[in-house]
Design a protein around this motif. Structure first.
Motif, PDB file in Angstrom:
ATOM      1  N   ARG A 181     -63.566  13.168-101.963  1.00 54.30           N
ATOM      2  CA  ARG A 181     -62.468  12.196-102.047  1.00 54.30           C
ATOM      3  C   ARG A 181     -61.200  12.838-102.586  1.00 54.30           C
ATOM      4  O   ARG A 181     -60.089  12.571-102.095  1.00 54.30           O
ATOM      5  N   ARG A 182     -61.333  13.694-103.587  1.00 55.57           N
ATOM      6  CA  ARG A 182     -60.160  14.345-104.159  1.00 55.57           C
ATOM      7  C   ARG A 182     -59.498  15.270-103.133  1.00 55.57           C
ATOM      8  O   ARG A 182     -58.262  15.315-103.017  1.00 55.57           O
ATOM      9  N   LEU A 183     -60.303  16.005-102.382  1.00 56.60           N
ATOM     10  CA  LEU A 183     -59.751  16.914-101.385  1.00 56.60           C
ATOM     11  C   LEU A 183     -59.043  16.151-100.271  1.00 56.60           C
ATOM     12  O   LEU A 183     -58.021  16.601 -99.747  1.00 56.60           O
ATOM     13  N   LEU A 184     -59.558  14.982 -99.912  1.00 61.25           N
ATOM     14  CA  LEU A 184     -58.866  14.139 -98.938  1.00 61.25           C
ATOM     15  C   LEU A 184     -57.503  13.712 -99.471  1.00 61.25           C
ATOM     16  O   LEU A 184     -56.501  13.735 -98.739  1.00 61.25           O
ATOM     17  N   LEU A 185     -57.450  13.336-100.753  1.00 64.11           N
ATOM     18  CA  LEU A 185     -56.185  12.931-101.367  1.00 64.11           C
ATOM     19  C   LEU A 185     -55.192  14.091-101.411  1.00 64.11           C
ATOM     20  O   LEU A 185     -53.977  13.883-101.360  1.00 64.11           O
ATOM     21  N   LEU A 186     -55.722  15.307-101.506  1.00 66.63           N
ATOM     22  CA  LEU A 186     -54.864  16.488-101.563  1.00 66.63           C
ATOM     23  C   LEU A 186     -54.412  16.949-100.175  1.00 66.63           C
ATOM     24  O   LEU A 186     -53.705  17.953-100.058  1.00 66.63           O
ATOM     25  N   LYS A 210     -72.173   8.584 -94.301  1.00 68.35           N
ATOM     26  CA  LYS A 210     -71.505   7.725 -93.335  1.00 68.35           C
ATOM     27  C   LYS A 210     -69.988   7.856 -93.457  1.00 68.35           C
ATOM     28  O   LYS A 210     -69.463   7.977 -94.556  1.00 68.35           O
ATOM     29  N   LYS A 211     -69.317   7.787 -92.313  1.00 68.48           N
ATOM     30  CA  LYS A 211     -67.860   7.891 -92.306  1.00 68.48           C
ATOM     31  C   LYS A 211     -67.212   6.746 -93.064  1.00 68.48           C
ATOM     32  O   LYS A 211     -66.199   6.924 -93.755  1.00 68.48           O
ATOM     33  N   GLU A 212     -67.825   5.537 -92.983  1.00 69.21           N
ATOM     34  CA  GLU A 212     -67.238   4.371 -93.640  1.00 69.21           C
ATOM     35  C   GLU A 212     -67.285   4.448 -95.165  1.00 69.21           C
ATOM     36  O   GLU A 212     -66.647   3.643 -95.844  1.00 69.21           O
ATOM     37  N   ASP A 213     -68.030   5.407 -95.702  1.00 64.48           N
ATOM     38  CA  ASP A 213     -68.048   5.596 -97.154  1.00 64.48           C
ATOM     39  C   ASP A 213     -66.741   6.213 -97.651  1.00 64.48           C
ATOM     40  O   ASP A 213     -66.498   6.267 -98.866  1.00 64.48           O
ATOM     41  N   ASP A 226     -62.548   6.234 -96.988  1.00 61.40           N
ATOM     42  CA  ASP A 226     -61.431   5.522 -96.353  1.00 61.40           C
ATOM     43  C   ASP A 226     -60.391   6.526 -95.867  1.00 61.40           C
ATOM     44  O   ASP A 226     -59.272   6.608 -96.386  1.00 61.40           O
ATOM     45  N   SER A 227     -60.785   7.316 -94.874  1.00 57.09           N
ATOM     46  CA  SER A 227     -59.864   8.338 -94.369  1.00 57.09           C
ATOM     47  C   SER A 227     -60.265   8.746 -92.966  1.00 57.09           C
ATOM     48  O   SER A 227     -61.455   8.928 -92.668  1.00 57.09           O
ATOM     49  N   GLN A 228     -59.272   8.922 -92.108  1.00 54.01           N
ATOM     50  CA  GLN A 228     -59.512   9.433 -90.765  1.00 54.01           C
ATOM     51  C   GLN A 228     -59.749  10.936 -90.781  1.00 54.01           C
ATOM     52  O   GLN A 228     -60.150  11.518 -89.767  1.00 54.01           O
TER      53      GLN A 228
END
Length: 231
Positions: A19-24, A36-39, A41-43
């Motif tokens: 999650r942190r890496l997605l935010l970065l 699961k992808k739905e876990d 919230d990111s494309q």
């Protein structure tokens, strides 16, 4: 967008790091059983279901990822059992060694050329047990000490490639790691780490200027505490 791989991304420390890496701003491939992808919230998140305690599944995952242009590998998947050694069954021992040590070695082997080419990062989430000897932790401690030694050797081997290799050694961290154990982290805030603390460490490592490498990052709670579960 730089692409990263995080193992054990379905829960606990691995999920928080993903999650942190997605935010970065990274594109994250998360590896775990039942992920699961739905876990997320990111494309920019791609789930890759795999059992990294199983050789066939791990090798298939390595083959699939070897065709990806990977910038960072975070080896986070792992589990521990803490019993007298003679009480551990054969499957527990072999699964622990494979998931905690063999799988990270195989993934690094599959991805290392791209990691070096991209001047990227290889981060191993080890354990404080990699740095000490504890009773009832012979196999777990050996796998984490082995992973640390592997990371240290890769750092020396790849220094001229601009690849950064870091071993993170967290103390007891509040997560589902303890779900099947007889003990868990303390309820006191100053006697445990949170998964977000480990994600903070990863973010700090990535914030360092290229040319400076945090080769080892040990995180401890201010005080020591442990809670025994009521059986």
């Amino acid at each position: 967008m730089r692409k990263v791989v995080v193992t054990g991304a379905s829960s606990g420390i691995g999920k928080e790091i993903a999650r942190r890496l997605l935010l970065l701003g990274y594109e994250v491939i998360g590896i775990s059983r039942g992920i699961k992808k739905e876990d997320f919230d990111s494309q920019n998140f791609t789930p890759l279901q795999a059992d990294l305690a199983d050789e066939k599944s791990t090798l298939a995952t390595c083959k699939k990822l070897s065709n990806e242009d990977i910038y960072m590998l975070v080896n986070c998947a792992g589990f521990g059992r803490f019993e007298p050694h003679e009480e551990l069954d054969n499957k527990t021992i072999t699964d622990m060694v494979f998931l905690n040590l063999t799988a990270p070695m195989l993934l690094a082997n599959a991805l290392l050329r791209n990691l070096k080419k991209n001047g990227g990062y290889l981060i191993n989430i080890n354990s404080i047990e990699a740095l000490r000897s504890s009773k009832f932790a012979g196999v777990y401690g050996a796998t984490k000490a082995g992973l640390k030694a592997f990371g240290d050797s890769l750092f020396e081997e790849t220094r001229k490639s601009s690849l950064s290799v870091t071993n993170i050694n967290p103390d007891m961290t509040h997560s589902n790691f303890y779900n099947d154990l007889r003990f868990e982290t303390s309820q006191h805030e100053d006697e445990k780490l949170l998964s977000s603390d480990i994600a903070d460490a990863v973010e700090h490592i990535l914030s360092m200027r290229k040319g400076a490498v945090v080769s080892e990052y040990t995180i401890r709670s201010l005080n020591f505490g442990i809670s025994k579960k009521k059986l």
